[in-house]
Write a protein that holds these residues in place. Sequence first.
Motif, mmCIF file in Angstrom:
data_model
loop_
_atom_site.group_PDB
_atom_site.id
_atom_site.type_symbol
_atom_site.label_atom_id
_atom_site.label_comp_id
_atom_site.label_asym_id
_atom_site.label_seq_id
_atom_site.Cartn_x
_atom_site.Cartn_y
_atom_site.Cartn_z
ATOM 1 N N LEU A 191 0.835 -1.200 0.000
ATOM 2 C CA LEU A 191 0.000 0.000 0.000
ATOM 3 C C LEU A 191 0.870 1.249 0.000
ATOM 4 C CD1 LEU A 191 -2.624 1.603 0.276
ATOM 5 C CD2 LEU A 191 -2.532 1.199 2.745
ATOM 6 N N MET A 192 1.896 1.275 0.850
ATOM 7 C CA MET A 192 2.770 2.441 0.906
ATOM 8 C C MET A 192 3.512 2.642 -0.414
ATOM 9 S SD MET A 192 2.161 3.847 3.730
ATOM 10 C CE MET A 192 3.457 5.069 3.611
ATOM 11 N N ASP A 193 3.979 1.558 -1.019
ATOM 12 C CA ASP A 193 4.666 1.666 -2.304
ATOM 13 C C ASP A 193 3.744 2.224 -3.378
ATOM 14 O OD1 ASP A 193 7.000 0.743 -1.237
ATOM 15 O OD2 ASP A 193 6.900 -1.254 -2.143
ATOM 16 N N LYS A 194 2.524 1.706 -3.437
ATOM 17 C CA LYS A 194 1.575 2.173 -4.448
ATOM 18 C C LYS A 194 1.152 3.613 -4.188
ATOM 19 C CE LYS A 194 -0.362 -2.246 -5.963
ATOM 20 N NZ LYS A 194 -0.177 -1.999 -7.411
ATOM 21 N N LEU A 195 1.010 3.962 -2.918
ATOM 22 C CA LEU A 195 0.598 5.314 -2.573
ATOM 23 C C LEU A 195 1.692 6.322 -2.928
ATOM 24 C CD1 LEU A 195 -1.718 6.901 -1.309
ATOM 25 C CD2 LEU A 195 -0.716 6.464 0.941
ATOM 26 N N SER A 196 2.934 6.050 -2.527
ATOM 27 C CA SER A 196 4.022 6.985 -2.828
ATOM 28 C C SER A 196 4.290 7.049 -4.328
ATOM 29 C CB SER A 196 5.290 6.604 -2.062
ATOM 30 O OG SER A 196 5.678 5.280 -2.337
ATOM 31 N N GLY A 197 4.274 5.901 -4.995
ATOM 32 C CA GLY A 197 4.478 5.908 -6.443
ATOM 33 C C GLY A 197 3.348 6.587 -7.184
ATOM 34 N N GLY A 198 2.109 6.368 -6.731
ATOM 35 C CA GLY A 198 0.954 6.952 -7.402
ATOM 36 C C GLY A 198 0.912 8.460 -7.297
ATOM 37 N N ILE A 199 1.156 8.988 -6.095
ATOM 38 C CA ILE A 199 1.184 10.438 -5.921
ATOM 39 C C ILE A 199 2.291 11.041 -6.779
ATOM 40 C CG2 ILE A 199 1.643 12.290 -4.272
ATOM 41 C CD1 ILE A 199 0.298 10.584 -2.123
ATOM 42 N N SER A 200 3.443 10.385 -6.797
ATOM 43 C CA SER A 200 4.580 10.892 -7.561
ATOM 44 C C SER A 200 4.276 10.944 -9.053
ATOM 45 C CB SER A 200 5.799 10.003 -7.309
ATOM 46 O OG SER A 200 6.869 10.363 -8.141
ATOM 47 N N GLN A 201 3.677 9.885 -9.568
ATOM 48 C CA GLN A 201 3.515 9.742 -11.017
ATOM 49 C C GLN A 201 2.282 10.448 -11.561
ATOM 50 O OE1 GLN A 201 3.748 5.468 -11.487
ATOM 51 N NE2 GLN A 201 5.643 5.437 -10.292
ATOM 52 N N SER A 202 1.359 10.852 -10.695
ATOM 53 C CA SER A 202 0.134 11.482 -11.196
ATOM 54 C C SER A 202 0.048 12.949 -10.819
ATOM 55 C CB SER A 202 -1.105 10.735 -10.670
ATOM 56 O OG SER A 202 -1.142 10.726 -9.257
ATOM 57 N N SER A 203 1.200 13.585 -10.610
ATOM 58 C CA SER A 203 1.214 15.002 -10.267
ATOM 59 C C SER A 203 2.412 15.678 -10.913
ATOM 60 C CB SER A 203 1.292 15.185 -8.741
ATOM 61 O OG SER A 203 2.476 14.591 -8.228
ATOM 62 N N THR A 204 2.320 16.998 -11.025
ATOM 63 C CA THR A 204 3.451 17.806 -11.453
ATOM 64 C C THR A 204 4.126 18.353 -10.215
ATOM 65 O OG1 THR A 204 2.329 18.434 -13.493
ATOM 66 C CG2 THR A 204 4.174 19.804 -12.799
ATOM 67 N N TYR A 205 5.416 18.108 -10.093
ATOM 68 C CA TYR A 205 6.147 18.492 -8.888
ATOM 69 C C TYR A 205 6.938 19.764 -9.136
ATOM 70 C CZ TYR A 205 9.757 18.404 -5.288
ATOM 71 O OH TYR A 205 10.599 18.742 -4.272
ATOM 72 N N HIS A 206 6.872 20.678 -8.171
ATOM 73 C CA HIS A 206 7.642 21.924 -8.215
ATOM 74 C C HIS A 206 8.475 22.032 -6.957
ATOM 75 C CE1 HIS A 206 5.341 23.399 -11.662
ATOM 76 N NE2 HIS A 206 4.278 22.939 -11.044
ATOM 77 N N ASP A 207 9.721 22.452 -7.114
ATOM 78 C CA ASP A 207 10.586 22.674 -5.966
ATOM 79 C C ASP A 207 10.397 24.113 -5.513
ATOM 80 O OD1 ASP A 207 12.559 22.950 -4.118
ATOM 81 O OD2 ASP A 207 14.077 21.895 -5.288
ATOM 82 N N GLY A 208 9.695 24.292 -4.396
ATOM 83 C CA GLY A 208 9.328 25.641 -3.971
ATOM 84 C C GLY A 208 10.222 26.247 -2.923
ATOM 85 N N TRP A 209 11.385 25.641 -2.642
ATOM 86 C CA TRP A 209 12.211 26.117 -1.544
ATOM 87 C C TRP A 209 13.460 26.852 -2.013
ATOM 88 C CZ3 TRP A 209 12.514 22.134 3.028
ATOM 89 C CH2 TRP A 209 11.210 21.811 3.441
ATOM 90 N N ASN A 210 13.580 27.213 -3.266
ATOM 91 C CA ASN A 210 14.787 27.906 -3.696
ATOM 92 C C ASN A 210 14.449 28.976 -4.732
ATOM 93 O OD1 ASN A 210 15.029 26.906 -6.456
ATOM 94 N ND2 ASN A 210 15.489 24.921 -5.563
#
Length: 206
Positions: free
Chosen positions: A49-68
């Motif tokens: 469940l944790m693997d699918k959850l972390s992989g799913g959130i990662s692969q179905s979103s656009t990620y932005h680095d907001g700390w720099n």
Amino acid sequence: MELSLEEKMDISYYVLLNEGNSQDKPWKNLLKAAFDKWEIGGAENNNELMDKLSGGISQSSTYHDGWNPKENKRTSLYIDQQQSPMPLSISKMVDAFCNSNAEIICIEAAGLMEYAAGVLGNGGVITKGVNWKETGQVRNPVTGQLEDKTWWDGHAYCIFESHVHDPVPRGGGPTNMNENNYIDQKLKDGKRSDFTDPDLRSFEFK
């Protein structure tokens, strides 16, 4: 009779999606995202469940680095990092996932994963983070020239059973590494220095 994790999730999915009322909307949309976008339906145990959850959130979103201060980066969309605990709008994030237009930064992704794991019956997930000094080139907005600059940066991730799960593309989803190895092998490089000790990040889920 003891139900499997998959059977428990299927029951929750049916009751909340098909038998719930209008007040269940945030729960309904979270389950829809989990099954339709993050494909957790095949998980047979908590680690899967944790693997699918972390992989799913990662692969179905656009990620932005907001700390720099690098160009083309985004600030927080769903969280107020100036407060403690940090208010995090789960309902708005989940709506974005359901509409296939989720844009998140690492602390939002980790908070969503912590919350979603709890809703799906997998407690014990916490969010931690580490900061560092990073050196790189940033374009001067006045001259247009690239200049060397140093700034504080950082990254947030989840811990489950002493292993890291990273729900953003920087880590590519599940890592299943212990925290020390994750920081040494995934986060540290020649442009980063002065790493802080990992610390707990707490949320007020909305």
